[in-house]
Design an enzyme around this catalytic site. Structure first.
Site, PDB file in Angstrom:
ATOM      1  N   GLU A 162     -27.341  38.242  24.783  1.00 41.74           N
ATOM      2  CA  GLU A 162     -26.041  37.830  24.260  1.00 41.74           C
ATOM      3  C   GLU A 162     -24.934  38.586  24.995  1.00 41.74           C
ATOM      4  O   GLU A 162     -24.639  39.741  24.659  1.00 41.74           O
ATOM      5  CB  GLU A 162     -25.947  38.144  22.758  1.00 41.74           C
ATOM      6  N   GLY A 186     -24.532  32.218  15.890  1.00 46.59           N
ATOM      7  CA  GLY A 186     -23.718  32.737  14.802  1.00 46.59           C
ATOM      8  C   GLY A 186     -22.961  31.628  14.100  1.00 46.59           C
ATOM      9  O   GLY A 186     -23.500  30.898  13.261  1.00 46.59           O
ATOM     10  N   GLY A 187     -21.690  31.444  14.467  1.00 49.30           N
ATOM     11  CA  GLY A 187     -20.793  30.519  13.773  1.00 49.30           C
ATOM     12  C   GLY A 187     -21.369  29.130  13.508  1.00 49.30           C
ATOM     13  O   GLY A 187     -21.264  28.593  12.404  1.00 49.30           O
ATOM     14  N   ASN A 226     -27.723  33.452  12.849  1.00 49.12           N
ATOM     15  CA  ASN A 226     -27.281  34.796  12.465  1.00 49.12           C
ATOM     16  C   ASN A 226     -26.012  34.605  11.637  1.00 49.12           C
ATOM     17  O   ASN A 226     -24.950  34.319  12.185  1.00 49.12           O
ATOM     18  CB  ASN A 226     -26.999  35.621  13.730  1.00 49.12           C
ATOM     19  N   TRP A 227     -26.160  34.767  10.334  1.00 51.89           N
ATOM     20  CA  TRP A 227     -25.039  34.470   9.443  1.00 51.89           C
ATOM     21  C   TRP A 227     -23.990  35.584   9.380  1.00 51.89           C
ATOM     22  O   TRP A 227     -22.942  35.411   8.753  1.00 51.89           O
ATOM     23  CB  TRP A 227     -25.556  34.169   8.028  1.00 51.89           C
TER      24      TRP A 227
HETATM   25  P1  PGA Z   1     -21.647  33.119  17.925  1.00 57.22           P
HETATM   26  O1  PGA Z   1     -22.458  34.466  17.589  1.00 57.22           O
HETATM   27  O2  PGA Z   1     -22.684  32.014  18.040  1.00 57.22           O
HETATM   28  O3  PGA Z   1     -20.737  32.912  16.759  1.00 57.22           O
HETATM   29  O4  PGA Z   1     -20.940  33.348  19.213  1.00 57.22           O
HETATM   30  C1  PGA Z   1     -23.701  34.720  18.176  1.00 57.22           C
HETATM   31  C2  PGA Z   1     -24.229  36.042  17.681  1.00 57.22           C
HETATM   32  O5  PGA Z   1     -23.435  36.968  17.470  1.00 57.22           O
HETATM   33  O6  PGA Z   1     -25.459  36.196  17.512  1.00 57.22           O
END
Ligand code: PGA
Length: 256
Positions: free
Chosen positions: A168, A235-236, A10-11
Site C-alpha cells: 500500500e 478501505g473506503g 479494511n473498515w
Molecule cells: P483506501 O484505503 O482504499 O480508502 O485508499 C486502503 C487502506 O488503507 O487499506
C-alpha cells in the site's frame, strides 16, 4: 498451485455494531452473490468483531485491524492476539501505514505483532509501502524490502507461505491516486523476489501479495489482471455492501 485472489475490506474507524450487522445482512441478501472463486475478509473495529463474526456469510472471514503482541498483562487499552482468535478472527492487519505514521509503530513492534498473530493461530496481513518523499527519491523498493524482511523475520518458510502482504503506497491511501497496475505489479514482483531470497521459492510462490490504496470498483480489474497481484486491501470502497459486491465481481472476472 495457483494462488486464489483475496478481497479484504479494511473498515478503519467506521461502523458501529448495528452498522456492521447491516453490512453483513446486505451482502448475505444481495441479489448478486459473492463469487465463490475468490476469498474474502473484512477487518472491522474491535467493538464490532464478536457480533459480526456470527452474522457474516461463511465465505467472508473476520479480520482485525491491529493487535498488541504481549500475551496478557497490564497494558491498558490493548487487545491481545489470543483475544482476537477467541472471537473468531482469522486475519489481522499489521503495520498499516496509519499505525506506522499516526501511531508511530516501529518495524520492531510490527515484527512482534506478526509473530503474535501467527502464534495465536491467525494469519497476518503485513502492510508495506513507501510514502511520497521516499517515492520521489526512488526509494520505493528499498523501503518495501526493509519492511517486508523485518516483518517476516521471525517466521518459518511454512508460516510465510500462508501469510499475506499488502503493498500500500502511503500516498495512494485515501487519496484517489494510484500507481498504474504495471507499476504496482513491478513493486509486488520485487517484494516476492525478496521473499524468495530470504524464505525460499515455496514461500514466495504461496504467499499472497495484495495491492491497496484507492482501489474502487472502477479500477480494481486492472490490478487484478496482473500476474503477481493476488487481491486487494480496500478501505473506503469496502464500506458500502453494494460496492463490496462490485469489487468482488470485478476481481472474480479479472481472475478468470
Ligand atoms: P483506501 O484505503 O482504499 O480508502 O485508499 C486502503 C487502506 O488503507 O487499506
Amino acid at each position: 498451485m495457483a494462488r486464489r485472489k483475496f478481497l479484504m475490506g479494511n473498515w478503519k474507524m467506521y461502523k458501529t455494531v448495528g452498522e456492521a450487522l447491516a453490512f453483513a445482512t446486505a451482502i448475505t441478501e444481495s441479489k448478486t452473490p459473492l463469487p465463490e472463486s475468490i476469498d474474502y475478509a473484512v477487518a472491522a473495529p474491535f467493538t464490532a468483531l464478536y457480533a459480526l463474526g456470527s452474522a457474516l456469510p461463511e465465505n467472508v472471514l473476520l479480520g482485525a485491524q491491529n493487535v498488541y503482541f504481549e500475551h496478557e498483562g497490564a497494558f491498558t487499552g490493548e487487545v491481545s492476539a489470543r483475544m482476537l482468535a477467541d472471537v473468531g478472527v482469522k486475519y489481522v492487519i499489521v503495520g498499516h501505514s496509519e499505525r506506522r505514521h499516526v501511531f508511530d509503530e516501529s518495524d520492531e513492534w510490527i515484527r512482534h505483532k506478526v509473530r503474535a498473530v501467527i502464534g495465536a493461530g491467525m494469519l497476518p496481513v503485513l502492510c508495506v509501502g513507501e510514502d511520497l518523499r521516499q517515492r520521489e527519491l526512488n526509494h520505493t523498493l528499498r523501503v518495501c524490502e526493509r519492511q517486508t524482511l523485518s516483518g517476516l523475520a521471525e517466521l518459518t518458510p511454512e508460516q510465510v507461505a500462508s501469510s499475506v502482504i499488502a503493498y500500500e503506497p502511503v500516498w495512494a491511501i485515501g487519496s484517489g491516486q494510484t500507481p498504474s497496475p504495471d507499476d504496482a505489479e513491478g513493486v509486488i514482483r520485487s517484494i516476492r523476489h525478496v521473499v524468495e531470497q530470504e524464505k525460499g521459492s515455496v514461500a514466495a510462490n504461496s504467499i499472497r501479495i495484495l495491492y491497496g490504496g484507492s482501489v474502487k470498483p472502477g479500477n480494481i480489474a486492472g490490478f487484478m489482471q496482473q500476474a503477481n497481484i493476488d487481491g486487494s486491501l480496500v478501505g473506503g470502497a469496502s464500506l458500502d455492501p453494494a460496492s463490496f459486491v462490485d469489487l468482488a465481481v470485478a476481481t472474480a472476472g479479472a481472475a478468470q
